[in-house]
Write an enzyme that holds these catalytic residues in place. Sequence first.
Site, mmCIF file in Angstrom:
data_model
loop_
_atom_site.group_PDB
_atom_site.id
_atom_site.type_symbol
_atom_site.label_atom_id
_atom_site.label_comp_id
_atom_site.label_asym_id
_atom_site.label_seq_id
_atom_site.Cartn_x
_atom_site.Cartn_y
_atom_site.Cartn_z
ATOM 1 N N LEU A 1 -15.620 -9.310 41.977
ATOM 2 C CA LEU A 1 -16.377 -8.175 41.450
ATOM 3 C C LEU A 1 -15.435 -7.020 41.148
ATOM 4 C CD1 LEU A 1 -19.419 -8.164 43.921
ATOM 5 C CD2 LEU A 1 -19.317 -9.185 41.635
ATOM 6 N N ASP B 1 -25.870 -4.136 58.858
ATOM 7 C CA ASP B 1 -24.633 -3.360 59.050
ATOM 8 C C ASP B 1 -24.436 -2.465 57.839
ATOM 9 O OD1 ASP B 1 -22.335 -2.455 60.248
ATOM 10 O OD2 ASP B 1 -21.144 -4.238 59.838
#
Length: 301
Positions: A107, A207
């Site tokens: 990415l 998280d």
Amino acid sequence: MQTDSQNQTMWHFISEHISQATATCFLCQHTQQVTGGDSHLTYVVRDNHARYFVKLRRHRGPLQLHHEALGLEALSEGHTVATPRVICHGVTQEGNSSREYLVLSYLRFIAPESAHWALLGKQLAALHQLPQEPHFGWPEDNYIGLTPQCNDRYATWSVFFSECRLGAMLEKLARQGIRWVNPDVFVTQVEHFLHSHQPAYSLVHGDLWSGNIGVTPKGPVLYDPAVHIADRETDLAMSELFGRLPPAFYQAYAQHAPLPHDYEARKPLYQLYHLLNHALLFKGHYLEQAKSAIIACQKRC
């Protein structure tokens, strides 16, 4: 330390797995180590046609990247938030020097703008509202950072959070000689405090902080999850612990999934779980921060 020959064997093994997973021939021609987490090495690998992001860790004990892959896949299945695509994962066959690996789509990240944060708030609200089975927890234990995360399944939120989150973390600290409270007494206090709170069963990232959020030209992306079914407020609480995300995120989330008026009363308890984990992993000033947070929560409970 691996030799050049061992490295070549390892990358050849991973290249073959990528080729099988993508049904396209991939031969790793270039490897570039990049900045990543503190629990593994990270690389960008490529040939003349494709490139991938690879995480590597020495294969010792339970698999960790395996659980990360399952978490990313669970998030992506809801078609609400975007994640890196899991290409493949496994363990190289190198005897004592074997490595666990996770290959993800590569990415390209860009600087986030207010509109990206607003979109992420909307997407997270949609994730949290997906229907789930009536159990908190997860089919398997996984990891919160490097720490094993207990995911025993309970129908009652107060029991799950007090036992599997705070109780489990306090027991880990006690085994290292760190004991600020009687774990059994504190767990009982927390269970009583949360007993009347009956949240919906929500799939959470687990998280959620700025270090696990990126933005690509196509929009926001979440990674490094610790997924489980929980009170959706735990994701929001974590996002506020180490510096709040930009206001646009919270405004968009509230527009699509308003939080209960008493969320602020539970937020310190939900943040305590992560403070205890940081105290366990990193010691230092986190020990004093976690101790102060426990004292504050005792007074609140």
